[in-house]
Scaffold this motif. Sequence first.
Motif, PDB file in Angstrom:
ATOM      1  N   UNK A   1      35.306  33.967  43.908  1.00 35.77           N
ATOM      2  CA  UNK A   1      36.578  34.547  44.355  1.00 35.77           C
ATOM      3  C   UNK A   1      36.550  36.034  44.057  1.00 35.77           C
ATOM      4  N   UNK A   2      36.803  36.848  45.067  1.00 37.24           N
ATOM      5  CA  UNK A   2      36.891  38.299  44.862  1.00 37.24           C
ATOM      6  C   UNK A   2      38.352  38.715  44.850  1.00 37.24           C
TER       7      UNK A   2
ATOM      8  N   UNK B   1      37.271  46.091  43.239  1.00 34.01           N
ATOM      9  CA  UNK B   1      37.174  44.643  43.403  1.00 34.01           C
ATOM     10  C   UNK B   1      36.464  44.029  42.188  1.00 34.01           C
ATOM     11  N   UNK B   2      36.869  42.806  41.853  1.00 34.67           N
ATOM     12  CA  UNK B   2      36.201  42.037  40.810  1.00 34.67           C
ATOM     13  C   UNK B   2      35.963  40.626  41.342  1.00 34.67           C
TER      14      UNK B   2
ATOM     15  N   UNK C   1      33.539  27.816  50.853  1.00 30.63           N
ATOM     16  CA  UNK C   1      32.387  28.582  50.360  1.00 30.63           C
ATOM     17  C   UNK C   1      32.802  29.715  49.421  1.00 30.63           C
ATOM     18  N   UNK C   2      33.832  30.449  49.790  1.00 21.20           N
ATOM     19  CA  UNK C   2      34.312  31.535  48.931  1.00 21.20           C
ATOM     20  C   UNK C   2      35.725  31.947  49.348  1.00 21.20           C
TER      21      UNK C   2
ATOM     22  N   UNK D   1      41.875  45.218  42.765  1.00 20.29           N
ATOM     23  CA  UNK D   1      41.967  45.760  41.406  1.00 20.29           C
ATOM     24  C   UNK D   1      43.325  45.506  40.744  1.00 20.29           C
ATOM     25  N   UNK D   2      44.368  45.280  41.557  1.00 19.46           N
ATOM     26  CA  UNK D   2      45.708  45.112  40.975  1.00 19.46           C
ATOM     27  C   UNK D   2      46.103  43.654  40.765  1.00 19.46           C
ATOM     28  N   UNK D   3      45.139  42.726  40.867  1.00 23.65           N
ATOM     29  CA  UNK D   3      45.440  41.316  40.664  1.00 23.65           C
ATOM     30  C   UNK D   3      44.497  40.719  39.628  1.00 23.65           C
ATOM     31  N   UNK D   4      44.981  40.459  38.408  1.00 23.15           N
ATOM     32  CA  UNK D   4      44.143  39.833  37.384  1.00 23.15           C
ATOM     33  C   UNK D   4      43.821  38.380  37.736  1.00 23.15           C
TER      34      UNK D   4
END
Length: 275
Positions: free
Chosen positions: A15-16, A1-2, A61-62, A19-22
């Motif tokens: 926004x989190x 996760x990023x 909020x997120x 890994x496969x979504x830039x």
Amino acid sequence: MSTFTLPNTTPPIPVSLPSNLPQDALISFPAFKNWLATLQHSLSLQSNKSHTFHANPYALKNIEVQAVDWFGKKPGFIKLQAKVENDNGESLPGAVFLRGGSVAMLLILQPDDVPADTEKDKHVLLTVQPRIAAGSLELIELPAGMLDDGTFSGTAAKEIQEETGLEVPESELVNMTELALASGASSNDVEKLQTAMYPSPGACDEFIALFLHQKRIPRSQLDEFRGKLTGLRDEGEKITLKLVRLEDLWRESGRDAKALAAWAMYQGLRGEGKI
């Protein structure tokens, strides 16, 4: 996760991502951009004292993006969870399946040996095709297609040709949804929702513009559409055409929300003399 922060948001909205979504792919995804802009506008309306939630306004909020399906090099479907809460800790359901807009077409064919401007012998052209999400291999529905980068009418004309073989100029398509929604203002107009119907707004952003095309053809040509195989076969479309009488549409395609909505709009607009 990023994680990243949505640009131009105060207070900041994290926004989190999986890994496969830039980040750039999400920000540029048309369905996400439209959904976010519409939600933020609707939330801003709470500042109006007449708004239902003015006393305890909600805020985004997120966002947690949970999954993405790719169509080639572009996102096709995105599943996310949006946290929308007020200062009292009350939250609104925020599970969202993003897929964007679609079009559906009510194609009415009438033999040219009956009087014009009557409802006599009108038939509707339907498609029968596998819909795995519904667990079906033979779902009966109106011809339809996803909205890409084109216009509602352009996409409708393209999908009509691909799914039925009929070539219909954009200029001969009637946008029933636009006609129907133009007849009266509502709070949804203030929220700037799409000029379309929302078949499953409890969890999905999809909006569908409903078009009408009526065509008079030789009676012998009607039978040519019965059981005809169409669709982009090399892209997995396995479509068989089905012809039903207009008065039986509500029954023959009763599982298809598009067909039921189109039938209702057709009847309502005819009753008002708009088509």
